[in-house]
Design an enzyme around this catalytic site. Structure first.
Site, PDB file in Angstrom:
ATOM      1  N   ASP A 102      15.357  45.003 -14.455  1.00 26.23           N
ATOM      2  CA  ASP A 102      16.098  44.237 -13.399  1.00 26.23           C
ATOM      3  C   ASP A 102      17.856  44.681 -13.670  1.00 26.23           C
ATOM      4  O   ASP A 102      18.172  45.165 -12.947  1.00 26.23           O
ATOM      5  CB  ASP A 102      16.052  43.055 -14.652  1.00 26.23           C
ATOM      6  N   VAL A 152      10.116  36.966 -11.256  1.00 25.82           N
ATOM      7  CA  VAL A 152       8.708  36.200 -11.718  1.00 25.82           C
ATOM      8  C   VAL A 152       8.191  36.019 -13.185  1.00 25.82           C
ATOM      9  O   VAL A 152       8.725  36.164 -13.825  1.00 25.82           O
ATOM     10  CB  VAL A 152       7.161  37.602 -11.351  1.00 25.82           C
TER      11      VAL A 152
END
Ligand code: IMP
Ligand code: MG
Length: 181
Positions: A102, A152
Protein backbone atom coordinates in the site's frame (compact mmCIF):
# COMPACT_ATOMS: atom_id res chain seq x y z
CA UNK A 1 -21.28 -10.47 7.68
CA UNK A 2 -21.39 -11.31 3.96
CA UNK A 3 -23.83 -8.42 3.67
CA UNK A 4 -20.94 -6.08 4.61
CA UNK A 5 -18.88 -6.89 1.53
CA UNK A 6 -19.27 -6.30 -2.19
CA UNK A 7 -18.95 -9.03 -4.84
CA UNK A 8 -15.53 -10.73 -4.80
CA UNK A 9 -12.74 -8.92 -6.64
CA UNK A 10 -10.88 -12.25 -6.64
CA UNK A 11 -12.68 -15.45 -5.78
CA UNK A 12 -11.09 -18.48 -4.15
CA UNK A 13 -10.42 -20.36 -7.39
CA UNK A 14 -8.81 -17.30 -9.00
CA UNK A 15 -6.57 -16.74 -5.97
CA UNK A 16 -5.47 -20.37 -5.85
CA UNK A 17 -4.75 -20.44 -9.57
CA UNK A 18 -2.53 -17.37 -9.22
CA UNK A 19 -0.77 -18.83 -6.18
CA UNK A 20 0.15 -21.86 -8.30
CA UNK A 21 1.80 -19.57 -10.84
CA UNK A 22 3.63 -17.55 -8.20
CA UNK A 23 4.86 -20.68 -6.41
CA UNK A 24 6.14 -22.13 -9.68
CA UNK A 25 8.02 -18.88 -10.39
CA UNK A 26 9.57 -18.80 -6.90
CA UNK A 27 10.51 -22.48 -7.09
CA UNK A 28 12.22 -21.89 -10.43
CA UNK A 29 13.96 -18.63 -9.40
CA UNK A 30 15.50 -20.23 -6.29
CA UNK A 31 16.31 -23.59 -7.91
CA UNK A 32 19.11 -25.31 -5.99
CA UNK A 33 18.86 -22.92 -3.04
CA UNK A 34 17.11 -22.90 0.31
CA UNK A 35 14.65 -20.19 1.30
CA UNK A 36 13.97 -18.46 4.59
CA UNK A 37 10.46 -17.04 4.46
CA UNK A 38 9.39 -14.24 6.77
CA UNK A 39 5.60 -14.05 6.76
CA UNK A 40 4.14 -10.84 8.11
CA UNK A 41 1.32 -11.50 10.56
CA UNK A 42 -1.61 -11.37 10.69
CA UNK A 43 -2.35 -10.23 7.16
CA UNK A 44 -0.19 -12.78 5.30
CA UNK A 45 -1.39 -15.78 7.32
CA UNK A 46 -3.75 -17.29 4.74
CA UNK A 47 -1.66 -16.20 1.75
CA UNK A 48 1.59 -17.65 3.11
CA UNK A 49 -0.09 -20.91 4.14
CA UNK A 50 -1.58 -21.50 0.69
CA UNK A 51 1.40 -20.19 -1.31
CA UNK A 52 4.14 -22.06 0.54
CA UNK A 53 2.34 -25.40 0.25
CA UNK A 54 2.96 -25.08 -3.47
CA UNK A 55 6.67 -24.17 -3.25
CA UNK A 56 8.89 -27.24 -3.67
CA UNK A 57 12.16 -25.94 -2.19
CA UNK A 58 13.96 -26.53 1.11
CA UNK A 59 12.34 -23.82 3.20
CA UNK A 60 12.23 -22.40 6.71
CA UNK A 61 9.19 -20.40 7.76
CA UNK A 62 9.27 -17.63 10.36
CA UNK A 63 6.33 -15.40 11.28
CA UNK A 64 6.69 -11.89 12.58
CA UNK A 65 4.38 -9.06 13.42
CA UNK A 66 4.51 -5.64 11.84
CA UNK A 67 2.15 -2.89 12.89
CA UNK A 68 1.63 0.18 10.76
CA UNK A 69 -2.16 0.37 10.68
CA UNK A 70 -3.22 1.19 14.22
CA UNK A 71 -6.69 2.32 13.28
CA UNK A 72 -9.02 1.20 10.58
CA UNK A 73 -8.03 2.20 7.06
CA UNK A 74 -5.26 4.79 7.43
CA UNK A 75 -1.56 4.08 7.74
CA UNK A 76 0.04 5.57 10.84
CA UNK A 77 3.29 6.36 9.04
CA UNK A 78 5.55 4.40 11.38
CA UNK A 79 6.21 0.68 11.38
CA UNK A 80 6.89 -1.32 14.51
CA UNK A 81 8.05 -4.91 14.96
CA UNK A 82 6.67 -5.61 18.41
CA UNK A 83 7.95 -9.19 18.75
CA UNK A 84 11.52 -8.17 19.52
CA UNK A 85 12.64 -11.55 18.17
CA UNK A 86 14.47 -11.89 14.86
CA UNK A 87 15.49 -15.21 13.32
CA UNK A 88 19.09 -15.75 12.19
CA UNK A 89 19.25 -14.43 8.61
CA UNK A 90 22.98 -14.22 7.92
CA UNK A 91 23.81 -15.83 4.57
CA UNK A 92 20.19 -16.83 3.96
CA UNK A 93 18.01 -16.19 0.92
CA UNK A 94 15.17 -14.27 2.57
CA UNK A 95 11.70 -13.94 1.06
CA UNK A 96 9.31 -11.57 2.83
CA UNK A 97 5.66 -12.52 2.33
CA UNK A 98 3.07 -9.84 3.04
CA UNK A 99 -0.58 -9.32 2.20
CA UNK A 100 -0.54 -6.01 0.35
CA UNK A 101 1.77 -3.26 -0.87
CA UNK A 102 0.00 0.00 0.00
CA UNK A 103 2.10 2.96 1.19
CA UNK A 104 5.20 0.74 1.08
CA UNK A 105 6.22 1.67 4.63
CA UNK A 106 6.04 -1.90 5.95
CA UNK A 107 8.10 -3.54 3.20
CA UNK A 108 10.57 -0.68 3.22
CA UNK A 109 11.15 -0.88 6.98
CA UNK A 110 11.34 -4.66 6.90
CA UNK A 111 13.77 -4.82 3.99
CA UNK A 112 16.04 -2.31 5.70
CA UNK A 113 15.96 -4.25 8.96
CA UNK A 114 16.68 -7.53 7.15
CA UNK A 115 19.62 -6.09 5.19
CA UNK A 116 21.28 -5.23 8.51
CA UNK A 117 21.32 -8.95 9.24
CA UNK A 118 23.62 -9.70 6.23
CA UNK A 119 21.40 -12.12 4.29
CA UNK A 120 22.57 -13.63 0.96
CA UNK A 121 19.56 -11.97 -0.72
CA UNK A 122 16.24 -10.29 0.06
CA UNK A 123 13.10 -10.48 -2.07
CA UNK A 124 9.51 -9.56 -1.36
CA UNK A 125 6.23 -11.20 -2.28
CA UNK A 126 2.77 -9.66 -1.90
CA UNK A 127 -0.65 -10.94 -2.83
CA UNK A 128 -1.94 -7.48 -3.75
CA UNK A 129 -0.36 -4.25 -4.93
CA UNK A 130 -2.32 -1.01 -4.97
CA UNK A 131 -1.85 1.20 -8.03
CA UNK A 132 -0.85 4.42 -6.30
CA UNK A 133 2.25 6.45 -5.52
CA UNK A 134 4.20 4.99 -2.57
CA UNK A 135 5.13 7.02 0.49
CA UNK A 136 8.61 5.46 0.27
CA UNK A 137 10.37 3.90 -2.69
CA UNK A 138 9.97 0.15 -2.58
CA UNK A 139 9.12 -2.57 -5.07
CA UNK A 140 7.75 -6.07 -4.64
CA UNK A 141 9.58 -8.89 -6.41
CA UNK A 142 6.47 -11.07 -6.73
CA UNK A 143 2.93 -9.66 -7.02
CA UNK A 144 -0.28 -11.67 -7.12
CA UNK A 145 -2.73 -9.05 -8.34
CA UNK A 146 -2.67 -5.33 -9.05
CA UNK A 147 -5.70 -3.45 -7.64
CA UNK A 148 -7.00 0.10 -7.65
CA UNK A 149 -6.44 2.32 -4.63
CA UNK A 150 -9.38 1.01 -2.61
CA UNK A 151 -9.81 -0.67 0.76
CA UNK A 152 -10.25 -4.44 0.53
CA UNK A 153 -10.83 -7.26 3.01
CA UNK A 154 -10.69 -11.03 3.09
CA UNK A 155 -8.08 -13.73 2.58
CA UNK A 156 -6.06 -12.33 5.51
CA UNK A 157 -6.90 -8.65 5.11
CA UNK A 158 -8.96 -7.08 7.86
CA UNK A 159 -11.06 -4.11 8.81
CA UNK A 160 -10.74 -3.61 12.58
CA UNK A 161 -9.79 -7.25 12.99
CA UNK A 162 -12.75 -8.62 11.06
CA UNK A 163 -13.14 -10.44 7.72
CA UNK A 164 -9.65 -12.02 7.63
CA UNK A 165 -11.12 -15.51 7.30
CA UNK A 166 -13.11 -14.83 4.11
CA UNK A 167 -11.76 -17.14 1.37
CA UNK A 168 -12.04 -14.37 -1.24
CA UNK A 169 -11.06 -10.69 -1.56
CA UNK A 170 -13.75 -8.02 -1.72
CA UNK A 171 -14.36 -4.35 -1.06
CA UNK A 172 -16.29 -3.28 2.01
CA UNK A 173 -19.56 -1.45 1.63
CA UNK A 174 -19.29 2.26 2.27
CA UNK A 175 -21.79 2.07 5.16
CA UNK A 176 -19.50 -0.37 6.99
CA UNK A 177 -16.43 1.79 6.45
CA UNK A 178 -18.15 4.88 7.80
CA UNK A 179 -20.04 3.24 10.70
CA UNK A 180 -17.91 2.95 13.82
CA UNK A 181 -18.35 -0.23 15.84
P1 IMP B 1 1.83 -0.43 3.85
O1 IMP B 1 1.01 0.84 3.86
O2 IMP B 1 2.31 -0.78 2.48
O3 IMP B 1 2.93 -0.36 4.87
O4 IMP B 1 0.83 -1.57 4.31
C1 IMP B 1 0.65 -1.82 5.68
C2 IMP B 1 -0.45 -2.77 5.99
O5 IMP B 1 -1.67 -2.07 5.87
C3 IMP B 1 -0.65 -3.97 5.10
O6 IMP B 1 0.23 -5.03 5.39
C4 IMP B 1 -2.07 -4.34 5.47
O7 IMP B 1 -2.10 -5.10 6.65
C5 IMP B 1 -2.70 -2.98 5.70
N1 IMP B 1 -3.50 -2.58 4.54
C6 IMP B 1 -3.17 -1.76 3.52
N2 IMP B 1 -4.17 -1.65 2.62
C7 IMP B 1 -5.18 -2.42 3.11
C8 IMP B 1 -6.51 -2.74 2.63
O8 IMP B 1 -6.98 -2.32 1.57
N3 IMP B 1 -7.23 -3.57 3.44
C9 IMP B 1 -6.78 -4.09 4.61
N4 IMP B 1 -5.55 -3.83 5.08
C10 IMP B 1 -4.76 -3.00 4.34
MG1 MG C 1 -4.04 -5.00 8.67
Amino acid sequence: MLRDVGPPLFDEATIHRRLGEMAAQITSDYHGQALTVLAVMNGALLFAADLLRRVTLPLQLECLRAASYHGATESSGTVEFPDGFWPELRGRHVLVVDDILDTGLTLHALSRRIRHASPASVATCVLLRKSKPRTVEVEATYVGFEIQDQFVVGYGLDFRGHYRHLPFIATLRQEVLTTSR
